[in-house]
Design an enzyme around this catalytic site. Structure first.
Site, short mmCIF file in Angstrom:
data_model
loop_
_atom_site.label_atom_id
_atom_site.label_comp_id
_atom_site.label_asym_id
_atom_site.label_seq_id
_atom_site.Cartn_x
_atom_site.Cartn_y
_atom_site.Cartn_z
N LYS A 189 0.88 -1.17 0.00
CA LYS A 189 0.00 0.00 0.00
C LYS A 189 0.92 1.22 0.00
O LYS A 189 1.15 1.87 1.03
CB LYS A 189 -0.94 -0.04 1.21
CG LYS A 189 -2.15 0.86 1.06
CD LYS A 189 -3.20 0.56 2.11
CE LYS A 189 -4.20 1.70 2.27
NZ LYS A 189 -5.02 1.99 1.08
N1 PMP Z 1 -7.25 -1.60 -3.47
C1 PMP Z 1 -6.73 -0.38 -3.24
C2 PMP Z 1 -5.90 0.26 -4.32
C3 PMP Z 1 -6.96 0.28 -2.02
O1 PMP Z 1 -6.46 1.50 -1.81
C4 PMP Z 1 -7.76 -0.34 -1.04
C5 PMP Z 1 -8.02 0.36 0.27
N2 PMP Z 1 -7.03 0.07 1.22
C6 PMP Z 1 -8.28 -1.61 -1.32
C7 PMP Z 1 -8.01 -2.22 -2.55
C8 PMP Z 1 -9.10 -2.35 -0.31
O2 PMP Z 1 -8.29 -2.79 0.75
P1 PMP Z 1 -8.85 -2.93 2.22
O3 PMP Z 1 -10.08 -3.76 2.13
O4 PMP Z 1 -7.74 -3.62 2.96
O5 PMP Z 1 -9.10 -1.57 2.74
#
Ligand code: PMP
Length: 305
Positions: A158
């Site tokens: 991330k």
């Molecule tokens: N893809 C991206 C590019 C994101 O920024 C997020 C948000 N964190 C997600 C998917 C979903 O991840 P999560 O369910 O862990 O928040």
């Protein structure tokens, strides 16, 4: 959005937001090298609790490892900071943002010599895609931008820099009157939303993209568990945009977006144009879990106090 008096954890110290400052020569401000997390705390019968905190902190560690950034704080310290940021700011529910960045000790692309810093902030945040989105669903377009190839930018991190791509796609979608974007990978298969993972439902089966160009979402993993517990079949496969157009249901998952129904893609109505029964069922199961109303998944919650 950020209350200037809210308390922010910066490298182990609690400071009012107005004093938690960095230099304009901060390395990450210039080159975007760093990583972060987004965690929600929900109101439960026994007070505010953070949803799947260990999984989020594990992903933060993984992101730092992928970027070859040495984390200056251990899991226990960051766990305490994430819990306390909710409690100290008196929030019943919150969005919690740990962020790892490089300081101003060094400029130039190679960050060797720049110190690693960590903040943890929190603020109240309602429905990410607007109040109506969870109920009525949203309209999305397939972006003209591709999601990163893993040899351009590894999508399992991330990473802050990955969000320039997300921002381009969401701005393009909104300019064209849509609410959100779906990004394909560089081979043309569906990857994810600008900050969400994507699922489709077809003939009662839940399908998700098999791709190396998407974040391994924690909401995604939660939905897979809840769906299997509800007796649904879940399968990952390479998905094309036409399979999305022809799905019975489409929805996004994400910490901020929660479970958001998608009712239109590229001017094509999905199903009957209303959030479908499987999406609704999973929303109910998800909100029960995050609010501590699902006894089977109490271990997904970490109390703020
Ligand atoms: N893809 C991206 C590019 C994101 O920024 C997020 C948000 N964190 C997600 C998917 C979903 O991840 P999560 O369910 O862990 O928040």
């Amino acid at each position: 959005m950020q209350d200037r008096n809210s308390l922010i954890w910066l490298d182990g110290q609690w400071l009012p937001a107005s004093e938690a400052k960095v230099s304009v020569l901060t390395h990450t401000l210039h080159y975007g090298y760093g990583c972060f997390e987004g965690i929600r705390a929900y109101e439960t019968a026994s007070g505010p609790a953070l949803f799947r905190l260990p999984e989020h902190l594990r992903r933060l560690e993984d992101s730092a490892r992928i970027l070859a950034i040495d984390m200056p704080f251990d899991r226990a310290t960051l766990t305490a900071a994430c819990r306390e940021v909710v409690a100290r700011n008196g929030l019943n529910s919150a969005y919690v943002r740990p962020l790892v960045f490089l300081g101003d000790e060094k400029l130039g692309v190679d960050p060797a010599g720049a110190k690693t810093h960590v903040i943890v902030a929190a603020w109240p945040w309602g429905a990410y895609l607007g109040g109506e989105a969870l109920q009525a669903g949203i309209r999305v377009r397939v972006s003209s931008y591709a999601r990163h190839h893993p040899n351009v930018q590894m999508c399992r991190a991330k990473a802050i820099s990955a969000y320039a791509n997300s921002i381009l796609s969401v701005r393009e979608a909104r300019r064209d009157g849509y609410d959100e974007a779906i990004l394909l990978d560089t081979e043309g298969y569906v990857a994810e939303g600008s900050s969400e993972n994507l699922f489709i439902v077809r003939d009662g089966e839940l399908l998700e993209p098999e791709t190396t160009s998407a974040l391994d979402g924690i909401t995604r993993r939660t939905v897979v568990t809840l769906a299997r517990e509800a007796g649904l079949s879940v399968r990952a496969k390479r998905l094309t945009r036409d399979e999305v157009y022809c799905a019975d249901e489409v929805f996004f998952t994400g910490t901020a977006a929660e479970i958001t129904p998608v009712v239109e893609v590229d001017a094509r109505r999905i199903g009957d144009g209303q959030p479908g029964p499987t999406t609704r069922r999973l929303q109910q199961a998800y909100f029960a879990a995050v609010r501590g109303e699902d006894a089977q998944h109490g271990d997904w919650l970490t109390p703020a106090t």
